[in-house]
Motif scaffolding. Structure first.
Motif, PDB file in Angstrom:
ATOM      1  N   ALA A 121      12.086   7.842  39.665  1.00 16.97           N
ATOM      2  CA  ALA A 121      13.087   8.912  39.682  1.00 16.97           C
ATOM      3  C   ALA A 121      13.037   9.587  41.051  1.00 16.97           C
ATOM      4  CB  ALA A 121      12.802   9.940  38.585  1.00 16.97           C
ATOM      5  N   PHE A 163      14.669  13.039  43.162  1.00 15.16           N
ATOM      6  CA  PHE A 163      15.432  14.289  43.113  1.00 15.16           C
ATOM      7  C   PHE A 163      15.508  14.858  44.519  1.00 15.16           C
ATOM      8  CE2 PHE A 163      13.290  13.740  39.089  1.00 15.16           C
ATOM      9  CZ  PHE A 163      14.341  13.842  38.191  1.00 15.16           C
ATOM     10  N   THR A 221      15.730  18.351  36.089  1.00 13.58           N
ATOM     11  CA  THR A 221      15.357  16.931  36.013  1.00 13.58           C
ATOM     12  C   THR A 221      16.261  16.184  35.034  1.00 13.58           C
ATOM     13  OG1 THR A 221      13.817  17.380  34.218  1.00 13.58           O
ATOM     14  CG2 THR A 221      12.895  17.332  36.461  1.00 13.58           C
ATOM     15  N   PHE A 237      15.468  15.506  32.214  1.00 18.89           N
ATOM     16  CA  PHE A 237      14.609  14.627  31.406  1.00 18.89           C
ATOM     17  C   PHE A 237      14.820  14.972  29.927  1.00 18.89           C
ATOM     18  CE2 PHE A 237      10.983  14.011  34.765  1.00 18.89           C
ATOM     19  CZ  PHE A 237      11.773  13.077  35.419  1.00 18.89           C
ATOM     20  N   VAL A 253       6.525  21.975  39.009  1.00 13.79           N
ATOM     21  CA  VAL A 253       7.267  21.805  37.766  1.00 13.79           C
ATOM     22  C   VAL A 253       7.499  23.180  37.147  1.00 13.79           C
ATOM     23  CG1 VAL A 253       7.176  20.798  35.446  1.00 13.79           C
ATOM     24  CG2 VAL A 253       6.115  19.601  37.383  1.00 13.79           C
ATOM     25  N   ILE A 271       5.220  16.077  33.126  1.00 12.62           N
ATOM     26  CA  ILE A 271       6.468  16.827  33.292  1.00 12.62           C
ATOM     27  C   ILE A 271       7.171  16.809  31.944  1.00 12.62           C
ATOM     28  CG2 ILE A 271       8.668  17.007  34.496  1.00 12.62           C
ATOM     29  CD1 ILE A 271       7.555  15.581  36.826  1.00 12.62           C
ATOM     30  N   GLN A 322      12.425  21.765  35.173  1.00 12.44           N
ATOM     31  CA  GLN A 322      13.099  21.785  36.464  1.00 12.44           C
ATOM     32  C   GLN A 322      12.064  21.537  37.551  1.00 12.44           C
ATOM     33  OE1 GLN A 322      14.642  25.834  35.845  1.00 12.44           O
ATOM     34  NE2 GLN A 322      16.647  24.957  36.303  1.00 12.44           N
ATOM     35  N   LEU A 323      12.515  21.129  38.708  1.00 16.36           N
ATOM     36  CA  LEU A 323      11.604  20.989  39.844  1.00 16.36           C
ATOM     37  C   LEU A 323      11.933  22.076  40.853  1.00 16.36           C
ATOM     38  CD1 LEU A 323      11.514  17.129  40.444  1.00 16.36           C
ATOM     39  CD2 LEU A 323       9.938  18.555  39.120  1.00 16.36           C
TER      40      LEU A 323
END
Ligand code: HEC
Length: 453
Positions: free
Chosen positions: A133, A135, A158, A160, A186, A268, A273-274
């Motif tokens: 992945a 970002f 993310t 996810f 994270v 995660i 969110q990152l």
């Protein structure tokens, strides 16, 4: 009695191994050393200013190389070598140093190209391999024209739908000219806001901070001063900031990307969110140019849940004060481990006035301490992470003691302004006092527990 040619062969062997007056050539003797210790940074499009990948590029630098080797400036390494052993210590052996110096003194000859060992291959793209992945920060960030330093935060989703264990993290600056360092962490979907920073006086950490017009945070000058946080017993400030469970990876000058041990990984959760924190730094000389950056992070997922989740503890003292002109101001911070742990790596972080950093542990019930890392001459330009050769067992209740010194005098050649009292702040011209610790919670046998089955 051995035949004559035996003696001859033995003589040749001892000459090539020990006699540095024998001709030393780039192709046979020097290229292998540069490939092993230098070209990871000294290849095109990496952090070093010149490539040392072949004779033609290395030859003009021969005198500078000799100098850097004699002064032990290269490869960069700042830990006291008499304390602890580190897996990423790039130090050359004495024989390798002597070969390089003798090569230059003999005129830096090329030798026979057929003697060259195969050159290491450096991938242009991701160093961790193809990410599962990727970002980015979500925009082409325009680095401010006038800002010499800028800290910018970007938070991206993310998307996810299920959690992932992460095995490797690589932050790739969009523009190496202006990204000095960057972190990504994270943000959990339901993370309580700033819960760690509350104080007995019901003030949060943010209440002590000023935000200047450039968006950077500074400690308010009237905030309480605690230089010796380890010895502090007063009631009313949050003297101990320990955070960082969410830290995922960093881009730091001189450091390769984070690839975790195969038996550890970071989690995660779904919906996380990152959050990128990027420190942009521009030389005042190119402050007028139009410069943008789009930094990305690549993640590789672990094939299976790890045996031990990798944890990180950020230990900071944010309430220090370093008086103008003082050449050696001590600042301390301590933290207690509340579970049996194995300590994996240590990263000290200061700015231009950072002078030295010591990390000690005091095991429960003991009066003596053990030094794990001493950086006797800290250098802000190199933010190195020190990976312990063997994980150190830290029984529950062990105290980590960090003692840093700062040089705010005019003798510190990096000091931008010796006439000011310095407190915590995000610009490089202010200071920080942080230790970033990677560890796992595990019994003493750690990674080898039950290894036989
Ligand atoms: C971790 C990355 C890294 C490694 C490994 C490394 N270098 Fe460097 N080197 C740099 C960077 C970045 C610079 C430019 C900044 C500086 O001079 O501090 C540099 C600068 C230099 C310079 C110029 C110094 C000057 O006087 O301006 C020489 C010569 C040099 N390196 C040689 C070497 C040699 C030889 C090795 C291996 C034995 C090596 N480097 C390993 C990153 C690295």
């Amino acid at each position: 009695m051995p035949p004559r040619h035996f003696y001859f062969a033995a003589l040749l062997l001892s000459l090539s191994a020990f006699d540095l007056s024998a001709e030393i050539t780039y192709s046979r003797d020097i290229a292998p050393i540069l490939y092993q210790h230098c070209t990871a940074c000294h290849h095109p499009n990496d952090i070093a200013p010149m490539s040392l990948m072949d004779y033609k590029s290395a030859r003009p630098w021969a005198q500078a190389i000799r100098q850097a080797i004699l002064l032990k400036k290269m490869p960069p390494w700042f830990a006291d070598r008499s304390i602890g052993h580190f897996a990423n210590d790039p130090t050359l052996s004495e024989a390798e140093r002597q070969s390089i110096v003798a090569w230059v003194e003999q005129g830096a000859k090329e030798g026979e190209p057929k003697d060259l060992p195969p050159a290491p291959a450096y991938t242009e793209g991701w160093r961790i391999g193809k990410p599962d992945a990727i970002f980015d920060i979500g925009e082409d960030h325009l680095v401010k024209e006038t800002a010499v330093d800028e800290y910018v935060y970007f938070t991206v989703p993310t998307h996810f739908t299920e959690g992932h264990w992460v095995q490797a993290v690589e932050l790739r600056p969009g523009n190496r000219e202006v990204v000095h360092h960057a972190h990504v962490s994270v943000v959990e979907p339901s993370a309580p806001k700033a819960a760690i920073h509350t104080t007995t006086a019901n003030k949060s950490f943010a209440d002590y901070l000023l935000r200047t017009s450039d968006g950077l945070r500074h400690m308010r000058p009237e905030s309480p001063v605690v230089n010796d946080a380890c010895g502090y017993t007063g009631p009313d400030i949050d003297r101990l900031r320990i955070a960082g469970e969410g830290a995922l990876g960093s881009y730091l000058p001189g450091m390769p990307p984070d690839t975790y041990r195969s038996d550890t990984a970071k989690w995660i959760p779904a919906g996380a969110q990152l959050r990128f924190q990027i420190h942009y730094h521009r030389e005042a000389s190119n402050a007028k140019e139009f410069v943008t950056d789009r930094t990305r992070v690549g993640l590789i997922f672990a094939a299976a849940p790890p045996r031990y989740p990798l944890r990180r503890m950020d230990v900071d003292n944010d309430f220090f004060s370093i008086p103008a002109g003082v050449a050696e101001q001590a600042v301390t911070q301590c933290a207690t481990f509340n579970a049996d742990s194995l300590l994996l790596s240590i990263t000290p972080h200061m700015h231009f006035r950072g002078k030295d950093a010591r990390f000690e542990i005091q095991r429960p019930g003991q009066t003596t301490t053990e030094t794990l890392l001493l950086v006797p001459q800290y250098d802000f330009n190199w933010q190195l992470k020190y990976l312990l050769q063997s994980p150190v067992f830290i029984p529950k209740g062990t105290r980590l003691i960090m003692t840093f010194h700062y040089d705010n005098s005019a003798n510190n050649k990096f000091n931008p302004d010796p006439a000011r009292t310095i407190r915590w702040g995000e610009p490089s011209e202010e200071e920080m006092m942080s230790g970033w610790i990677d560890y796992i919670e595990a019994p003493a046998c750690g990674f080898t527990c039950g290894a036989s089955n």
